[in-house]
Design a protein around this motif. Structure first.
Motif, PDB file in Angstrom:
ATOM      1  N   LEU A 278       0.639  -1.206   0.094  1.00 41.39           N
ATOM      2  CA  LEU A 278      -0.073  -0.039  -0.101  1.00 41.39           C
ATOM      3  C   LEU A 278       0.887   1.310  -0.153  1.00 41.39           C
ATOM      4  N   ALA A 279       2.075   1.148   0.623  1.00 42.78           N
ATOM      5  CA  ALA A 279       2.956   2.553   0.671  1.00 42.78           C
ATOM      6  C   ALA A 279       3.787   2.363  -0.391  1.00 42.78           C
ATOM      7  N   ASN A 280       3.938   1.282  -1.338  1.00 48.83           N
ATOM      8  CA  ASN A 280       4.834   1.446  -2.368  1.00 48.83           C
ATOM      9  C   ASN A 280       6.461   1.577  -1.859  1.00 48.83           C
ATOM     10  N   THR A 281       6.655   0.711  -0.990  1.00 50.97           N
ATOM     11  CA  THR A 281       8.074   0.548  -0.490  1.00 50.97           C
ATOM     12  C   THR A 281       8.587  -0.734  -0.607  1.00 50.97           C
ATOM     13  N   ASP A 282       9.575  -1.044  -0.276  1.00 51.16           N
ATOM     14  CA  ASP A 282      10.441  -2.449  -0.353  1.00 51.16           C
ATOM     15  C   ASP A 282      11.109  -2.671   0.928  1.00 51.16           C
TER      16      ASP A 282
END
Length: 348
Positions: A278-282
């Motif tokens: 959802l946060a577009n992090t990795d």
């Protein structure tokens, strides 16, 4: 400094920034940044003294609880003006003054007395004009606002700050800093970034304004999560997570789409995988997230995306490596409070 240039047009002004009383150090750097900006605008050479905070603390030892304009201020003036006098002699100057003379929070009589004593000791001259009279204080505030200078809302020292915030019934968030490398809203660090942008815009002659915004601020003071086996597990508490009771024992009632819904405090445990999606992090692990945290903007954007709430949600959202059906202990100590911040608005 503008008034001095007007009143003494044939004199050369040299600035000396010596303020080891300012606390914390980040506030010292911010004030120095804006003084450099002012001196650059006015064509004034600036000398900078050491940040001898320990020496200043030793000088005022025993006077910590003195009121404003009391003995602590006198010792503080003596401490800083002595360094000013020594710097003047070092660079071949014979006359000193202090910008403190313009402060409505300081005693002119106390300052002039300190100036005369130091000048006599070092065989110097002084200039002690009263720029406050005749509406001077209001003119000063007006000019500072027009020039969009940094507005210092406390004297500078730790002890004056504590008393002032107590009188305002306001939490002194200047005395807290995040353990993780993150810039928090309305923090000294955020203001420093803002004024660095201001200096860059002025250098490029880009029109702008600073406008104030009232908002709900938040500080996480301490938090942890324990499993049923009492082991503390890695966890990341998102911005605005607030509990009525700081400590609760509870359990995950059910899990849906990587989110565990707790039985108390409306709290939710969110898997790192769900957060990344959802946060577009990795992030690979919570440890990595703790060492290199997302920005507050990313945290709030995630909260809004996940909860889809039209109101300001204070629901505790806690990121875990994985969420399991288990009992937990949750501790969240935080502050939620009204605050004001400045924002840049480009014109044109």
């Amino acid at each position: 400094m503008q008034k001095l240039q007007q009143n003494y047009p044939n004199e050369r002004l040299i600035g000396f920034f010596y303020d080891p009383n300012i606390h914390p150090f980040s506030e010292y750097k911010l004030r120095l940044l804006d003084v450099k900006r002012s001196c650059n605008k006015l064509g004034i050479v600036l000398h900078v003294g050491d940040y001898n905070y320990e020496g200043w603390l030793e000088a005022i030892r025993g006077l910590e609880h003195e009121p404003e304009k009391g003995k602590r201020c006198s010792v503080c003036f003596d401490n800083r003006l002595e360094k000013t006098a020594q710097e003047a002699l070092k660079i071949g100057e014979k006359t000193i003054t202090t910008t403190l003379l313009t402060s409505p929070k300081k005693s002119l009589e106390q300052l002039e007395k300190a100036l005369r004593a130091i000048a006599q000791k070092y065989e110097l001259e002084i200039v002690a004009p009263d720029f406050r009279k005749g509406g001077g204080t209001q003119e000063q505030f007006t000019q500072a606002k027009e020039a969009m200078l940094y507005h210092q809302n406390y004297c500078g020292c730790l002890f004056a700050l504590g008393v002032q915030r107590e009188q305002q019934q306001k939490w002194a968030d200047e005395l807290s800093s995040p353990l993780r490398p993150q810039i928090l809203p309305a923090s000294i660090e955020e203001r420093t970034v803002l004024y660095e942008k201001v200096i860059a815009l002025e250098a490029n002659e880009t029109p702008f304004k600073l406008v104030r915004e009232k908002f709900l601020n938040y500080r996480l003071l301490r938090a942890w999560v324990k499993r049923s086996d009492k082991e503390v597990i890695p966890s990341y508490i998102l911005f605005y997570s607030t509990c009525k009771k700081e400590f609760i024992k509870t359990n995950v009632e059910f899990i849906a789409q990587g989110v565990g819904f707790l039985a108390k405090e409306e709290a939710r445990f969110i898997s790192l995988k769900t957060f990344n999606t959802l946060a577009n992090t990795d992030y690979k692990t919570l440890k990595e997230m703790l060492q290199n945290p997302p920005t507050v903007e990313i945290e709030i954007a995630f909260r809004n995306t996940y909860l889809k709430s039209i109101v300001a949600s204070l629901t505790p959202l806690v990121i875990l490596d994985e969420v399991k059906m288990d009992s937990y202990e949750l501790f969240i100590q935080s502050k939620t409070y009204q605050d004001i911040r400045e924002n840049l608005v480009l014109i044109g």
